[in-house]
Enzyme design. Sequence first.
Site, PDB file in Angstrom:
ATOM      1  N   THR A  62       0.869  -1.190   0.000  1.00 39.08           N
ATOM      2  CA  THR A  62       0.000   0.000   0.000  1.00 39.08           C
ATOM      3  C   THR A  62       0.902   1.236   0.000  1.00 39.08           C
ATOM      4  O   THR A  62       1.312   1.689  -1.065  1.00 39.08           O
ATOM      5  CB  THR A  62      -0.970   0.011   1.199  1.00 39.08           C
ATOM      6  OG1 THR A  62      -0.244  -0.230   2.395  1.00 39.08           O
ATOM      7  CG2 THR A  62      -2.044  -1.036   1.031  1.00 39.08           C
ATOM      8  N   LYS A 107       4.108  -6.817   4.137  1.00 37.06           N
ATOM      9  CA  LYS A 107       3.822  -5.443   3.743  1.00 37.06           C
ATOM     10  C   LYS A 107       3.543  -4.639   5.008  1.00 37.06           C
ATOM     11  O   LYS A 107       3.130  -5.176   6.034  1.00 37.06           O
ATOM     12  CB  LYS A 107       2.635  -5.354   2.779  1.00 37.06           C
ATOM     13  CG  LYS A 107       1.302  -5.767   3.316  1.00 37.06           C
ATOM     14  CD  LYS A 107       0.434  -4.737   3.960  1.00 37.06           C
ATOM     15  CE  LYS A 107       0.526  -3.362   3.384  1.00 37.06           C
ATOM     16  NZ  LYS A 107      -0.365  -2.444   4.199  1.00 37.06           N
ATOM     17  N   THR A 117       2.094  -6.297  13.357  1.00 36.55           N
ATOM     18  CA  THR A 117       1.478  -5.071  12.900  1.00 36.55           C
ATOM     19  C   THR A 117       1.456  -4.863  11.408  1.00 36.55           C
ATOM     20  O   THR A 117       1.960  -3.866  10.944  1.00 36.55           O
ATOM     21  CB  THR A 117       2.290  -3.970  13.472  1.00 36.55           C
ATOM     22  OG1 THR A 117       3.616  -4.353  13.262  1.00 36.55           O
ATOM     23  CG2 THR A 117       2.055  -3.790  14.899  1.00 36.55           C
ATOM     24  N   GLU A 119       6.954   4.913   7.296  1.00 40.35           N
ATOM     25  CA  GLU A 119       6.549   6.101   6.548  1.00 40.35           C
ATOM     26  C   GLU A 119       7.443   7.289   6.888  1.00 40.35           C
ATOM     27  O   GLU A 119       7.541   7.692   8.047  1.00 40.35           O
ATOM     28  CB  GLU A 119       5.073   6.409   6.821  1.00 40.35           C
ATOM     29  CG  GLU A 119       4.168   5.387   6.146  1.00 40.35           C
ATOM     30  CD  GLU A 119       2.717   5.493   6.569  1.00 40.35           C
ATOM     31  OE1 GLU A 119       1.873   4.950   5.844  1.00 40.35           O
ATOM     32  OE2 GLU A 119       2.435   6.117   7.598  1.00 40.35           O
ATOM     33  N   ASN A 176       0.750  11.132   6.166  1.00 39.86           N
ATOM     34  CA  ASN A 176      -0.457  10.778   6.902  1.00 39.86           C
ATOM     35  C   ASN A 176      -1.443  11.920   7.059  1.00 39.86           C
ATOM     36  O   ASN A 176      -2.572  11.713   7.492  1.00 39.86           O
ATOM     37  CB  ASN A 176      -0.072  10.222   8.270  1.00 39.86           C
ATOM     38  CG  ASN A 176       0.524   8.848   8.113  1.00 39.86           C
ATOM     39  OD1 ASN A 176      -0.157   7.940   7.648  1.00 39.86           O
ATOM     40  ND2 ASN A 176       1.789   8.702   8.431  1.00 39.86           N
ATOM     41  N   SER A 229      -7.139  11.218   0.504  1.00 43.20           N
ATOM     42  CA  SER A 229      -7.516  11.958  -0.704  1.00 43.20           C
ATOM     43  C   SER A 229      -6.573  11.642  -1.849  1.00 43.20           C
ATOM     44  O   SER A 229      -5.590  10.965  -1.701  1.00 43.20           O
ATOM     45  CB  SER A 229      -7.557  13.438  -0.405  1.00 43.20           C
ATOM     46  OG  SER A 229      -6.473  13.816   0.407  1.00 43.20           O
TER      47      SER A 229
END
Lengths: 413, 413
Positions: free
Chosen positions: B158, B184, B195, B285, B408, B413
């Site tokens: 993702t 992933k 997690t 991230e 994040n 969107s």
Amino acid sequence: MSGFVSPLAPQTFATMPALRGVRMATAAAGIKYKNRTDVLLMVFDRPASVAGVFTRSKCPSAPVDFCRANLPHGVARALVVNSGNANAFTGKKGKAATELTAKSAAAAVGCSEREIYLASTGVIGEPLDATKFAGVLNDMNSAATGDFWFEAAKAIMTTDTYPKVATRSAEIGGVKVTINGIAKGAGMIAPDMATMLSFVATDADIAPSALQALLSEGVEPTFNSVTVDSDTSTSDTLMLFATGAASADGQDRVESASDPRLEAFRNALNDLLKDLALQVVRDGEGARKMVEVTVVGAESDDAAKRIALSIANSPLVKTAVAGEDANWGRIVMAVGKSGEMADRDRLAIWFGDVRVAVEGERDPGYSEEAATAVMQRQDIPVKVDIGIGTGKATVWTCDLTKEYVAINGDYRS
Amino acid sequence: MSGFVSPLAPQTFATMPALRGVRMATAAAGIKYKNRTDVLLMVFDRPASVAGVFTRSKCPSAPVDFCRANLPHGVARALVVNSGNANAFTGKKGKAATELTAKSAAAAVGCSEREIYLASTGVIGEPLDATKFAGVLNDMNSAATGDFWFEAAKAIMTTDTYPKVATRSAEIGGVKVTINGIAKGAGMIAPDMATMLSFVATDADIAPSALQALLSEGVEPTFNSVTVDSDTSTSDTLMLFATGAASADGQDRVESASDPRLEAFRNALNDLLKDLALQVVRDGEGARKMVEVTVVGAESDDAAKRIALSIANSPLVKTAVAGEDANWGRIVMAVGKSGEMADRDRLAIWFGDVRVAVEGERDPGYSEEAATAVMQRQDIPVKVDIGIGTGKATVWTCDLTKEYVAINGDYRS
């Protein structure tokens, strides 16, 4: 300190009345900063009742240890607060620094070292040169004046972008008393900085044990219900002093916190504590939005608070708020990770008045537009109904922005 | 997905061997993304032993509920994984979607729905249109091939910036067996069960109960010891399949996890789980630095892990790492707030080999230069000696950067 002021800052500051029995002065002792006040002395001309609550950190600062040791004596004559250095993780040197400061303050004010209270905020791990206080405390005591609350609030700022003050009044047995408070804190609401310090004083005449009970009870739904970044300071200190000067107006001393005459005072105190606590969140490092998280329908009030804090401390929830993204899936995630009892299929979630989820799925009437409109506000209420009990709690936090990372990624240099 | 790859990504990817008894195919079912594969089918031609560990979230996704219900049967014939939609907080529709997917997969592969396992990752709260699977699973079963691990890892990405694969081999009773795994995950990663999603398969012949014991034990020091952002997913799933194909080479089926013949296999499995878990952190991230936090001298191993996680999850520690700031005061803060037993005056802290603090204060030989040199590395070891016991633990995390906030703050969107 750069001239930047949080967009969430109060539009106007409270006008702080003088409070009988309290005098204050500030000085520039050069602890760390040049050309700014960094020491506050608060003097109680007659022994004041004192109460305190402190960080639960297992590695508290030397001043926290010092205050805890003096508190059972219940009486205060002076408080010395410095910014620029937290005197935390400073070993034996730190303890010696508190002792020297207390000695200097006791000599200046003319009291026992048992009647001195101390707080320090700033960098951790740097030895604090307490000889710098010795030179200024005598003069500060001579100069100290009652009309000085706003200056006092400014002297204890570190990464704060505005001074935090609040005042309330109440009657005790028909006699009007005043409560004044100041606070500082913006990050590490939690050490290096943004240690949370708050000092509240009243002219009411209340015994130390009653004062402590009022404070311990009042801190839970206020200071203990705000979070900027989930990081608990080594130095968190909230103290309440009662000078008893209102006894001159006929206020009878109150000995017990359960005395019904304290009802209005308790409400005023709790309201003031909440006011100061929310001012701390509104100055959260990098904050652009304030979030009020209310959890209802939990197994117990404690469970509700843990769920509310799980939401308020979640980086994914806080970044979504920063991005004005009505991402209620992250609220679900935070409820789920809290470890508290929850039934996915009974959960309901609101942003403001907009219900976005109900009975374990997206609300049939969900409107992205309506939810987004709430997220675009400066103050965002989030409500979660767990649907299994009657426990409830409210906590307050701010968003997590790039500015928070910038402020904290380059603090020491 | 933007072509950006984490600077912490592995320099080279493992060459993944085919694994006897496992075939895979991917397809673009249009779950959310256009023009990219978003479904993975893994087929076991003969019933494979299966083990799984799942999120401890109280609000788990529908596929997690589904897998938990099937797991006691112990046998798998197929696994269906999709990205783009987590099928979490989707209520009755979510349950219906898992049932329809399982039915389609069972029909395609020719087995019972009890032998199907499911996992979904992506947005929370959007109903998942499972009819999209019905059209592709038959073809995927026909096309499925053994040499497909790398493509499989890509299909389940993702916000990942690189596919995560690992392979190991070991001998069981003199017979060589292989273990392959994919994973992933990049955000919503915290150590409360695996997690994220990870699927591991081996051709070893091991009974389900033994497999489950191996996996439950192996997950603790690996997937349950990594954290990107302290946020635990609703969908965390780690599964281990054993096809038993090595029985053709004379490997006798192993019925118990305590069987000494499993020693090399256990070590290889744990090593592979750690490899995949660290790949997840390295794709955290916005991550630019990897931090290994080791706590020794704690009251117990559990206490050490809680302290290590308190450090690894602290926003102030993580932003200091991002800023290459050797801010050990924040480590002290995080130890203190963990709630675990600690004695400030026995604490010692190292960045790499540089001891920065000892016996409750700054190391007498402290060198800012030496400490900063460690912080400038890409991989940063932090060690804390609590000094009161023999408990120890290691966890891994990444720094907190402006990019994390950017990713994040604008995910949906």
